[in-house]
Design a protein around this motif. Structure first.
Motif, short mmCIF file in Angstrom:
data_model
loop_
_atom_site.label_atom_id
_atom_site.label_comp_id
_atom_site.label_asym_id
_atom_site.label_seq_id
_atom_site.Cartn_x
_atom_site.Cartn_y
_atom_site.Cartn_z
N ALA A 94 -3.63 10.79 3.61
CA ALA A 94 -3.27 10.31 4.95
C ALA A 94 -4.50 10.12 5.82
O ALA A 94 -4.40 9.64 6.94
N ALA A 95 -5.67 10.51 5.31
CA ALA A 95 -6.89 10.39 6.12
C ALA A 95 -7.31 8.93 6.26
O ALA A 95 -7.08 8.12 5.36
N ALA A 98 -13.65 6.19 6.23
CA ALA A 98 -14.55 5.08 6.58
C ALA A 98 -14.86 4.27 5.32
O ALA A 98 -15.16 4.84 4.27
N ASP A 99 -14.75 2.95 5.42
CA ASP A 99 -15.07 2.10 4.27
C ASP A 99 -16.57 2.10 3.99
O ASP A 99 -17.00 1.91 2.85
N ASN A 126 -18.40 3.23 0.87
CA ASN A 126 -17.92 4.54 0.40
C ASN A 126 -17.00 4.35 -0.80
O ASN A 126 -16.39 3.29 -0.96
N PRO A 127 -16.88 5.39 -1.65
CA PRO A 127 -15.94 5.28 -2.77
C PRO A 127 -14.50 5.22 -2.26
O PRO A 127 -14.20 5.76 -1.20
N ILE A 129 -11.41 6.86 -2.53
CA ILE A 129 -11.04 8.19 -3.03
C ILE A 129 -9.65 8.16 -3.66
O ILE A 129 -9.41 8.76 -4.72
N LEU A 130 -8.73 7.44 -3.02
CA LEU A 130 -7.36 7.32 -3.53
C LEU A 130 -7.34 6.66 -4.91
O LEU A 130 -6.76 7.20 -5.86
N GLY A 156 -0.40 7.10 -0.95
CA GLY A 156 -1.40 6.61 -0.02
C GLY A 156 -0.75 5.96 1.18
O GLY A 156 0.48 5.76 1.21
N PHE A 157 -1.57 5.63 2.16
CA PHE A 157 -1.11 4.93 3.36
C PHE A 157 -1.74 3.55 3.42
O PHE A 157 -2.85 3.36 2.90
N LYS A 175 -1.60 -4.05 -1.92
CA LYS A 175 -2.42 -2.82 -1.88
C LYS A 175 -1.93 -1.81 -2.91
O LYS A 175 -2.72 -1.14 -3.58
N LYS A 179 -4.24 -0.25 -5.78
CA LYS A 179 -4.60 1.17 -5.82
C LYS A 179 -3.83 1.93 -6.89
O LYS A 179 -4.24 3.01 -7.29
#
Ligand code: C5P
Length: 235
Positions: A94-95, A98-99, A126-127, A129-130, A156-157, A175, A179
């Protein structure tokens, strides 16, 4: 311990917005309040789960009875998810991650030089993470085993805005395909809903289903309750 649909289950939830440092006192951040993630943690707790909250920057306090691991940056969050995910039944991202992050972090506070009226920052990706957590989980799958390895359910959101070509749900479906998480909570943010507010409107999509699992609007607590029920039903 309370008895509920998630009794005996371990749930890992990331919440809030990451802050990517530029120097010891500055960062690039976003306006995620952490409210939806905290509401999810509280709902999972009420459902009987053992909850670990990976907390990026949040405007709200974590709920009682939840283990909190501070994860201020995307790198901190990635490390914590890598370490914690295999021991949890459920992962909910849910975080607001930052891309991009600044390529380098200055050791001392950056100083403004004379006549410097512009500043160029180089950011690096950034990686995801999801997507990474899903790939790692799926790599452990064996056809001989009926049960999925842990985390058995990854959600994920997606905060989306529609346009002339595609609806919010079409972007959400895309999406989800990208993902490959089991559930995706899609937020229509075109009207400014979601961020910082107490209410939310979400469509729940599942990887194994062509039509939405549920649509839910209301307080972030109500929405969280439905999300947790959907997760419990699918475990
Ligand atoms: O691609 P987008 O940022 O819209 O995807 C949102 C989802 O992916 C959220 O669940 C978010 O927590 C997760 N995410 C991630 N790592 C990133 C970016 C987003 O895990 N670098």
């Amino acid at each position: 311990t309370r008895m509920g649909p998630l009794t005996g289950r371990k749930v890992l939830i990331s919440a809030g917005g990451t802050r990517e440092p530029l120097d010891p006192v500055r960062f690039l951040g976003n306006s995620s309040s952490g409210k939806q993630g905290v509401a999810l943690a509280a709902a999972a707790r009420r459902a009987g789960a053992e909850v670990t909250l990976l907390a990026a920057h949040m405007d709200v306090a974590p709920p009682a009875g939840v283990k909190v691991i501070p994860t201020p940056t995307a790198a901190d969050l990635q490390a914590a998810v890598t370490k914690q995910a295999p021991s949890h039944d459920v992962l909910i991202m849910a975080a607001a991650v930052a891309d991009y992050r600044p390529e380098s972090v200055a050791e001392a506070k950056m100083k403004k030089g004379p006549g410097e009226n512009s500043l160029t920052l180089t950011l690096v990706e950034n990686p995801d993470i999801l997507a990474e957590a899903v790939a790692k989980r799926n790599a452990k799958r064996r056809p001989s085993q009926r049960k999925k390895p842990r985390p058995r359910l990854i959600a994920g959101f997606a905060a989306e805005t529609g346009d002339k070509e595609h609806s919010v749900l079409e972007y959400g479906q895309a999406k989800l395909e990208k993902k490959q998480c089991d559930l995706l909570f899609v937020n229509d943010v075109s009207g400014g809903a979601g961020f910082g507010r107490d209410d939310n409107a979400v469509t729940i999509l599942a990887l194994d289903q062509d039509t939405p699992v549920a649509e839910v609007a209301g307080s972030k607590d109500d929405v969280a309750e439905t999300m947790i029920r959907t997760i419990a039903d699918r475990l």
